[in-house]
Enzyme design. Structure first.
Site, PDB file in Angstrom:
ATOM      1  N   THR A  20      20.767 -42.532 -11.191  1.00  0.00           N
ATOM      2  CA  THR A  20      20.787 -43.535 -10.122  1.00  0.00           C
ATOM      3  C   THR A  20      20.554 -42.909  -8.754  1.00  0.00           C
ATOM      4  OG1 THR A  20      22.165 -45.043 -11.367  1.00  0.00           O
ATOM      5  CG2 THR A  20      22.314 -45.216  -8.991  1.00  0.00           C
ATOM      6  N   SER A  61      20.085 -41.278 -17.376  1.00  0.00           N
ATOM      7  CA  SER A  61      20.700 -40.347 -18.312  1.00  0.00           C
ATOM      8  C   SER A  61      21.100 -40.967 -19.643  1.00  0.00           C
ATOM      9  CB  SER A  61      21.877 -39.628 -17.665  1.00  0.00           C
ATOM     10  OG  SER A  61      22.958 -40.499 -17.482  1.00  0.00           O
ATOM     11  N   SER A  62      20.975 -42.290 -19.785  1.00  0.00           N
ATOM     12  CA  SER A  62      21.157 -42.860 -21.127  1.00  0.00           C
ATOM     13  C   SER A  62      20.007 -42.421 -22.041  1.00  0.00           C
ATOM     14  CB  SER A  62      21.237 -44.389 -21.062  1.00  0.00           C
ATOM     15  OG  SER A  62      20.115 -44.893 -20.377  1.00  0.00           O
ATOM     16  N   THR A  94      24.841 -40.752 -14.183  1.00  0.00           N
ATOM     17  CA  THR A  94      26.271 -40.700 -14.496  1.00  0.00           C
ATOM     18  C   THR A  94      26.581 -41.056 -15.957  1.00  0.00           C
ATOM     19  OG1 THR A  94      26.520 -42.968 -13.707  1.00  0.00           O
ATOM     20  CG2 THR A  94      26.994 -41.204 -12.134  1.00  0.00           C
ATOM     21  N   ASP A  95      25.649 -41.763 -16.612  1.00  0.00           N
ATOM     22  CA  ASP A  95      25.979 -42.283 -17.955  1.00  0.00           C
ATOM     23  C   ASP A  95      26.333 -41.173 -18.941  1.00  0.00           C
ATOM     24  OD1 ASP A  95      25.476 -44.782 -16.953  1.00  0.00           O
ATOM     25  OD2 ASP A  95      23.740 -45.206 -18.204  1.00  0.00           O
TER      26      ASP A  95
HETATM   27  N1  ASP Z   1      22.121 -45.425 -15.730  1.00  0.00           N
HETATM   28  C1  ASP Z   1      22.242 -44.405 -14.712  1.00  0.00           C
HETATM   29  C2  ASP Z   1      22.057 -43.049 -15.326  1.00  0.00           C
HETATM   30  O1  ASP Z   1      22.939 -42.572 -15.997  1.00  0.00           O
HETATM   31  C3  ASP Z   1      23.538 -44.519 -14.071  1.00  0.00           C
HETATM   32  C4  ASP Z   1      23.766 -43.538 -12.962  1.00  0.00           C
HETATM   33  O2  ASP Z   1      23.096 -42.559 -12.750  1.00  0.00           O
HETATM   34  O3  ASP Z   1      24.754 -43.779 -12.257  1.00  0.00           O
HETATM   35  O4  ASP Z   1      21.046 -42.437 -15.115  1.00  0.00           O
END
Ligand code: ASP
Length: 372
Positions: A20, A61-62, A94-95
């Site tokens: 993100t 990152s998913s 963050t995922d």
């Molecule tokens: N979906 C995003 C990821 O993990 C969420 C994030 O970065 O906060 O890439």
């Protein structure tokens, strides 16, 4: 102001991987596409810090794979081969950040820090948390040593081990529900309040020498699946994972590590075929414990599964994968007893002040309170 002993600025390398913090609106939703330089340009630099950027890949990152994570491990390794580098910041979605951080930490032998950060709000928005998190991560990377791999988010410093994403949207995305954070960052200070618990690190894996995101790894990576138990749960998905070729299984059990007699039988069958089985829990906080029989943790352990302490599913899976890779790299690799012993060491193996840690530092030496 951060200066090395000879007065030169701290040199930090930022490795950009997406998330993100690098995500922009694509017409239907957000996706990572901003370069590392663009991400860095959003944040002020702490005084006395110089930064170089490596654009490694750009994914949310998913979509992270073991090939991405091993490529990052290699890049970290190569970056730290330069003695002039004082630390590394990795920008990451963050995922799955907790999985990548733990993989790096299990293989980290250097006193210099690797700090992962990211954002809950996208790139280029006025209210984004990315710039502040990046600034804090740079500050921590320029200030600490002997703490392994860290996660810096929303003014908090977390050890890689045990940290999980506990908020889907809120700014304080990470915590270890079973213990305290490692420290704080803010107002030009980095305060480290405790020493992280880390097992002796694993050797650099052979698979990381060749892993490249987006291509089939030259060394095939072992399949490790996560299967969750619930009321009405049966062994069907566990058996499906085995049929798909899983060499490791993480069973997300209920309570302190309990399932059913049928699942215990499936676990025993898997273990007898050389599959590593780790048991974690769907409960957010607290350790696994051998209390119950009749399908409980007592029986799962008797069937050959290992309990994961306070590690939850994502990091337990990383531990299983890392034990499998380390076993393959050992002469005469492929020994079920050795990979079980390796996994046991990673799961319950916090070792303090062991020479092989190569992180030096007594508690007092590492518990720094650094004014930036
Ligand atoms: N979906 C995003 C990821 O993990 C969420 C994030 O970065 O906060 O890439």
């Amino acid at each position: 102001m951060k200066r090395t002993n000879d007065g030169t600025p701290r040199r930090i390398v930022v490795i950009s991987t997406g998330g993100t913090i690098a995500s922009r609106w694509q017409g239907t939703g957000y996706a990572a596409d901003a370069s590392g330089d663009d991400v860095l340009a959003t944040a002020p630099l702490p005084e006395g810090v110089t930064v170089e950027v490596t654009d490694l890949f750009n994914v949310n990152s998913s979509r992270m794979t073991a090939a991405h994570q091993l490529a990052l491990l290699r890049t970290v390794h190569e970056t730290l081969a330069d003695p002039g580098v004082d630390g590394i910041v990795v920008t990451h979605g963050t995922d799955t950040l907790e999985e990548t951080a733990f993989l790096l930490d299990l293989h980290h032998t250097d006193a210099r820090p690797v700090v992962l950060t990211g954002a809950q709000r996208p790139f280029g928005t006025g209210d984004g948390d990315g710039p502040g998190n990046l600034y804090d991560a740079l500050q921590v990377a320029a200030s600490v040593r002997d703490l392994g791999v860290l996660v810096v988010f929303d003014g908090r410093v977390h050890a890689a081990r045990g940290t999980v994403k506990t908020q889907t949207l809120a700014a304080d995305a990470f915590s270890d529900p079973s213990t305290e954070r490692l420290g704080r960052v803010g107002f030009s200070r980095v305060d480290i309040e405790r020493q992280p618990e880390r097992p002796a690190p694993l050797p650099f894996p052979r698979a990381a020498r060749t892993a490249a995101p987006g291509t089939a790894p030259a060394v095939p990576l072992p399949r490790v699946d996560i299967v969750t138990h619930h009321s009405d749960g049966d062994p069907v998905l566990l058996e499906a994972a085995l049929a798909a070729g899983a060499r490791g299984i993480v069973l997300v059990a209920t309570g302190a590590g309990n399932a059913t007699p049928e699942i215990v039988r499936a676990v025993a069958g898997a273990v007898s075929r050389g599959v590593l089985v780790a048991v974690t829990t769907r409960v957010p906080a607290g350790p696994l414990a051998e209390i119950y029989t009749g399908g409980g943790a007592v029986d799962l352990v008797a069937a050959g599964a290992l309990l994961t302490g306070t590690l939850r599913a994502g990091q337990a899976r990383v531990a299983v994968l890392s034990a499998l890779l380390a076993d393959e790299d050992t002469a005469g690799g492929g020994d079920p007893a050795r990979r079980t012993a390796l996994l046991r060491r990673l799961l319950d193996g916090p070792v303090r002040a062991e020479p092989a840690l190569a992180t030096g530092g007594s508690r007092s030496a590492s518990a720094v309170a650094t004014r930036a």
